[in-house]
Every structure is written in structure tokens, then in C-alpha cells.
Design a protein around this motif. Sequence first.
Motif, PDB file in Angstrom:
ATOM      1  N   ARG A   7     -29.622 -25.975 -35.357  1.00  0.00           N
ATOM      2  CA  ARG A   7     -29.708 -26.770 -36.582  1.00  0.00           C
ATOM      3  C   ARG A   7     -29.135 -25.991 -37.766  1.00  0.00           C
ATOM      4  O   ARG A   7     -28.383 -26.527 -38.576  1.00  0.00           O
ATOM      5  CB  ARG A   7     -31.159 -27.171 -36.867  1.00  0.00           C
ATOM      6  CG  ARG A   7     -31.611 -28.410 -36.131  1.00  0.00           C
ATOM      7  CD  ARG A   7     -32.912 -28.955 -36.699  1.00  0.00           C
ATOM      8  NE  ARG A   7     -34.077 -28.172 -36.313  1.00  0.00           N
ATOM      9  CZ  ARG A   7     -34.665 -28.227 -35.136  1.00  0.00           C
ATOM     10  NH1 ARG A   7     -34.200 -29.030 -34.207  1.00  0.00           N
ATOM     11  NH2 ARG A   7     -35.717 -27.483 -34.862  1.00  0.00           N
ATOM     12  N   LYS A   8     -29.478 -24.711 -37.847  1.00  0.00           N
ATOM     13  CA  LYS A   8     -28.966 -23.877 -38.946  1.00  0.00           C
ATOM     14  C   LYS A   8     -27.451 -23.690 -38.830  1.00  0.00           C
ATOM     15  O   LYS A   8     -26.744 -23.691 -39.834  1.00  0.00           O
ATOM     16  CB  LYS A   8     -29.678 -22.526 -38.952  1.00  0.00           C
ATOM     17  CG  LYS A   8     -31.112 -22.612 -39.423  1.00  0.00           C
ATOM     18  CD  LYS A   8     -31.789 -21.257 -39.376  1.00  0.00           C
ATOM     19  CE  LYS A   8     -33.245 -21.371 -39.798  1.00  0.00           C
ATOM     20  NZ  LYS A   8     -33.953 -20.093 -39.712  1.00  0.00           N
ATOM     21  N   ILE A   9     -26.959 -23.534 -37.617  1.00  0.00           N
ATOM     22  CA  ILE A   9     -25.517 -23.386 -37.400  1.00  0.00           C
ATOM     23  C   ILE A   9     -24.792 -24.651 -37.851  1.00  0.00           C
ATOM     24  O   ILE A   9     -23.792 -24.591 -38.584  1.00  0.00           O
ATOM     25  CB  ILE A   9     -25.213 -23.056 -35.920  1.00  0.00           C
ATOM     26  CG1 ILE A   9     -25.658 -21.630 -35.592  1.00  0.00           C
ATOM     27  CG2 ILE A   9     -23.729 -23.269 -35.608  1.00  0.00           C
ATOM     28  CD1 ILE A   9     -25.598 -21.289 -34.116  1.00  0.00           C
ATOM     29  N   ILE A  10     -25.285 -25.801 -37.434  1.00  0.00           N
ATOM     30  CA  ILE A  10     -24.651 -27.071 -37.811  1.00  0.00           C
ATOM     31  C   ILE A  10     -24.691 -27.257 -39.318  1.00  0.00           C
ATOM     32  O   ILE A  10     -23.689 -27.642 -39.930  1.00  0.00           O
ATOM     33  CB  ILE A  10     -25.322 -28.251 -37.073  1.00  0.00           C
ATOM     34  CG1 ILE A  10     -25.027 -28.164 -35.568  1.00  0.00           C
ATOM     35  CG2 ILE A  10     -24.834 -29.586 -37.632  1.00  0.00           C
ATOM     36  CD1 ILE A  10     -25.877 -29.093 -34.721  1.00  0.00           C
ATOM     37  N   LEU A  24     -21.725 -16.318 -40.137  1.00  0.00           N
ATOM     38  CA  LEU A  24     -22.695 -17.290 -39.618  1.00  0.00           C
ATOM     39  C   LEU A  24     -23.782 -16.574 -38.818  1.00  0.00           C
ATOM     40  O   LEU A  24     -24.966 -16.916 -38.917  1.00  0.00           O
ATOM     41  CB  LEU A  24     -21.975 -18.331 -38.763  1.00  0.00           C
ATOM     42  CG  LEU A  24     -22.746 -19.548 -38.305  1.00  0.00           C
ATOM     43  CD1 LEU A  24     -23.512 -20.211 -39.427  1.00  0.00           C
ATOM     44  CD2 LEU A  24     -21.810 -20.533 -37.647  1.00  0.00           C
ATOM     45  N   GLY A  25     -23.379 -15.571 -38.062  1.00  0.00           N
ATOM     46  CA  GLY A  25     -24.349 -14.788 -37.301  1.00  0.00           C
ATOM     47  C   GLY A  25     -25.381 -14.127 -38.198  1.00  0.00           C
ATOM     48  O   GLY A  25     -26.570 -14.079 -37.862  1.00  0.00           O
ATOM     49  N   ALA A  34     -22.525 -14.528 -29.861  1.00  0.00           N
ATOM     50  CA  ALA A  34     -23.593 -15.480 -29.533  1.00  0.00           C
ATOM     51  C   ALA A  34     -23.419 -16.770 -30.336  1.00  0.00           C
ATOM     52  O   ALA A  34     -23.607 -17.876 -29.803  1.00  0.00           O
ATOM     53  CB  ALA A  34     -24.959 -14.864 -29.809  1.00  0.00           C
ATOM     54  N   VAL A  35     -23.027 -16.634 -31.604  1.00  0.00           N
ATOM     55  CA  VAL A  35     -22.768 -17.812 -32.435  1.00  0.00           C
ATOM     56  C   VAL A  35     -21.584 -18.588 -31.873  1.00  0.00           C
ATOM     57  O   VAL A  35     -21.629 -19.816 -31.756  1.00  0.00           O
ATOM     58  CB  VAL A  35     -22.516 -17.405 -33.904  1.00  0.00           C
ATOM     59  CG1 VAL A  35     -21.933 -18.555 -34.707  1.00  0.00           C
ATOM     60  CG2 VAL A  35     -23.796 -16.906 -34.540  1.00  0.00           C
ATOM     61  N   ALA A  36     -20.523 -17.896 -31.511  1.00  0.00           N
ATOM     62  CA  ALA A  36     -19.335 -18.547 -30.952  1.00  0.00           C
ATOM     63  C   ALA A  36     -19.687 -19.328 -29.683  1.00  0.00           C
ATOM     64  O   ALA A  36     -19.211 -20.452 -29.486  1.00  0.00           O
ATOM     65  CB  ALA A  36     -18.257 -17.507 -30.658  1.00  0.00           C
ATOM     66  N   LYS A  41     -20.725 -24.557 -27.005  1.00  0.00           N
ATOM     67  CA  LYS A  41     -21.607 -25.478 -26.267  1.00  0.00           C
ATOM     68  C   LYS A  41     -21.873 -26.754 -27.065  1.00  0.00           C
ATOM     69  O   LYS A  41     -21.916 -27.848 -26.492  1.00  0.00           O
ATOM     70  CB  LYS A  41     -22.924 -24.785 -25.920  1.00  0.00           C
ATOM     71  CG  LYS A  41     -22.784 -23.772 -24.795  1.00  0.00           C
ATOM     72  CD  LYS A  41     -24.108 -23.112 -24.474  1.00  0.00           C
ATOM     73  CE  LYS A  41     -23.950 -22.101 -23.340  1.00  0.00           C
ATOM     74  NZ  LYS A  41     -25.211 -21.414 -23.030  1.00  0.00           N
ATOM     75  N   LEU A  42     -22.039 -26.622 -28.381  1.00  0.00           N
ATOM     76  CA  LEU A  42     -22.247 -27.806 -29.224  1.00  0.00           C
ATOM     77  C   LEU A  42     -21.005 -28.701 -29.220  1.00  0.00           C
ATOM     78  O   LEU A  42     -21.107 -29.931 -29.216  1.00  0.00           O
ATOM     79  CB  LEU A  42     -22.609 -27.388 -30.651  1.00  0.00           C
ATOM     80  CG  LEU A  42     -23.989 -26.769 -30.833  1.00  0.00           C
ATOM     81  CD1 LEU A  42     -24.107 -26.087 -32.195  1.00  0.00           C
ATOM     82  CD2 LEU A  42     -25.079 -27.814 -30.657  1.00  0.00           C
TER      83      LEU A  42
END
Length: 147
Positions: A7-10, A24-25, A34-36, A41-42
Motif C-alpha cells: 500500500r505504501k509503495i503504491i 522508495l526502499g 526488494a522494492v523492485a 509482482k504488482l
Amino acid sequence: MIDAINRKIIAALQQNARISYAELGKKVHLSAPAVAERIRKLESAGIITGYSVKVDLDKLGYPILAMVQCKVYRAKEREFKALLLSYDEVIECINVTGEQAFLVKLAVESLSQLDAILEAFIDLSDTNTMMILSTPVDRALPETFIK
């Protein structure tokens, strides 16, 4: 698949789609790889469907924005959709319920250009045109919507 970190990434990507994985990380307390991987996956799941740039249409030479409600004549819907696609000035079309089933957003250089486009619409639909004066709300989805 949608946890608090996703949710935070989006939310962060909606604010700035050009944010680096490293930055972002830091925001979500993960490594850049890990963020990538989470973003990949999203995207694969179809949750993130693309990235875009917001532009000032007025500064690009398109100072007039209009919304046109269109009541398409019976059996003319396919032809109407093809007509919309033939105009670069049509920047959005939404199919809604009700008699005037299409809302068409146009960006034009002049009122005469708008008039010419509306003339093309009249063979396929009845129209009601509204000029857009401002956009008081234009935001990304809030984090609470991302479940």
C-alpha cells in the motif's frame, strides 16, 4: 498480496512514479531490490497497470477543456467509438449509465475547433456540452482504497 508495505509503495508511486527504488526502499524500510521485486509482482498481477505524466494542457496550447454528454443513436455505438478514436482532441471517454451513456473529455485550441468536432458528433449522437472551468479535486487513490 496487498499488505501495508505494498500500500505504501503504491501510494508513493502515485505521488511520484519516477521515484528511485532506493528512495522508495527508504520510505518503506526495504532494500532497493526488494522494492523492485514487489513492484514487478504488482505489475504482473495487474494491480499497477502503467505509469503516466501529468501535463498542463493550457501550456501545451490547449486552453479549452470540455465535457460532452453524448446520447448515441441506436445501433451507432460502434461507429461512434471509431469516430472518437479518430480525434486526438478526445482525451478521455467514459461509458456511464443513463440515456447520455458517454462522457467525452476534449482538449482543443479554440472554440471553432470544438464546434467542428461537435458537428462530426451530430450524425451519431445528441450532445450536451459543458466547458470545464477548473478541476478542484484531482488526486490519486488514497491509501485507504488500496486493500
